[in-house]
Design an enzyme around this catalytic site. Sequence first.
Site, mmCIF file in Angstrom:
data_model
loop_
_atom_site.group_PDB
_atom_site.id
_atom_site.type_symbol
_atom_site.label_atom_id
_atom_site.label_comp_id
_atom_site.label_asym_id
_atom_site.label_seq_id
_atom_site.Cartn_x
_atom_site.Cartn_y
_atom_site.Cartn_z
ATOM 1 N N ARG A 66 30.399 -16.971 7.900
ATOM 2 C CA ARG A 66 30.816 -16.824 9.290
ATOM 3 C C ARG A 66 30.687 -18.175 9.980
ATOM 4 O O ARG A 66 29.586 -18.670 10.205
ATOM 5 C CB ARG A 66 29.959 -15.770 9.988
ATOM 6 C CG ARG A 66 30.201 -14.345 9.501
ATOM 7 C CD ARG A 66 31.629 -13.913 9.722
ATOM 8 N NE ARG A 66 31.844 -12.496 9.421
ATOM 9 C CZ ARG A 66 33.027 -11.916 9.468
ATOM 10 N NH1 ARG A 66 34.107 -12.631 9.786
ATOM 11 N NH2 ARG A 66 33.155 -10.637 9.185
ATOM 12 N N ALA A 78 34.448 -4.622 6.866
ATOM 13 C CA ALA A 78 34.922 -4.480 8.246
ATOM 14 C C ALA A 78 36.158 -5.334 8.466
ATOM 15 O O ALA A 78 36.464 -6.224 7.673
ATOM 16 C CB ALA A 78 33.818 -4.889 9.225
ATOM 17 N N GLU A 95 40.330 -1.716 4.942
ATOM 18 C CA GLU A 95 39.323 -2.774 4.842
ATOM 19 C C GLU A 95 38.358 -2.520 3.693
ATOM 20 O O GLU A 95 37.960 -3.446 2.981
ATOM 21 C CB GLU A 95 38.557 -2.903 6.161
ATOM 22 C CG GLU A 95 39.396 -3.393 7.318
ATOM 23 C CD GLU A 95 39.905 -4.817 7.138
ATOM 24 O OE1 GLU A 95 39.340 -5.558 6.303
ATOM 25 O OE2 GLU A 95 40.867 -5.191 7.824
ATOM 26 N N GLU A 99 38.128 -5.320 0.727
ATOM 27 C CA GLU A 99 36.908 -6.116 0.594
ATOM 28 C C GLU A 99 36.005 -5.675 -0.546
ATOM 29 O O GLU A 99 35.192 -6.477 -1.030
ATOM 30 C CB GLU A 99 36.131 -6.095 1.914
ATOM 31 C CG GLU A 99 36.889 -6.750 3.055
ATOM 32 C CD GLU A 99 36.044 -6.970 4.292
ATOM 33 O OE1 GLU A 99 34.852 -6.575 4.297
ATOM 34 O OE2 GLU A 99 36.571 -7.540 5.264
ATOM 35 N N GLU A 147 37.254 -14.479 2.518
ATOM 36 C CA GLU A 147 37.076 -13.338 1.619
ATOM 37 C C GLU A 147 37.147 -13.745 0.150
ATOM 38 O O GLU A 147 36.620 -13.049 -0.715
ATOM 39 C CB GLU A 147 38.129 -12.268 1.916
ATOM 40 C CG GLU A 147 37.926 -11.579 3.264
ATOM 41 C CD GLU A 147 38.943 -10.489 3.499
ATOM 42 O OE1 GLU A 147 39.800 -10.257 2.607
ATOM 43 O OE2 GLU A 147 38.900 -9.858 4.569
#
Length: 207
Positions: A66, A78, A95, A99, A147
């Site tokens: 992040r 998410a 999602e 993911e 990702e």
Amino acid sequence: MTTSGHRYEVTESQLGYQGRIIAVRRDQVSMPDGDVSQRDVVVHPGAVGVVALDEAGQVVLVHQYRHPVGGPLWELPAGILDVPGEPASLAAARELAEETALRAERFDVLVDVWSSPGMTDEAYRIFLARGLSEIPVAERHVAEHEEADMGLARVDLDEAVARVLRGEITNAMAVIGLLATVRSRADGFAGLRPTDTPWPGRPAHSG
């Protein structure tokens, strides 16, 4: 409007910034004392998160970089509501698939959240997903950007909560979702809401 009856009317509104995902809006708002005060609002499309709980009582967590905090965080699967009108439950399933390469037989609404209502209109809905199964390799989403470097782990739910309390899981959505799941488990998940429960925070994505 509040319980006092005062109407917080917006007398002027300007768009101060428009980014790829968020915008910043400057509103002039009438106050109960007769003054007008500026309120800066971070405009956000909203998001969904998923507590994916398997039959062994483990939850699926992702480890994602992040940029604003300068490092990776343990989080729930998410994503933002970036498909106009897409029901939140379908966004959550998408999602989860993208993911974690997992599908779920059942989704229930776990909790609805205003992330930081003093500065943003961001709302997110967290789902509990159960009946997990792996998506065949040939059908899996090809990850990109952050990702592509995402880690994945299954952690016992109680251990995940312990990590929250030790300050090891600090992402707000993850903290709320994990604690809500433990509380929901205590009554046999009897209080969960169906996926079509109206969502005042994002009515266009209810369902």
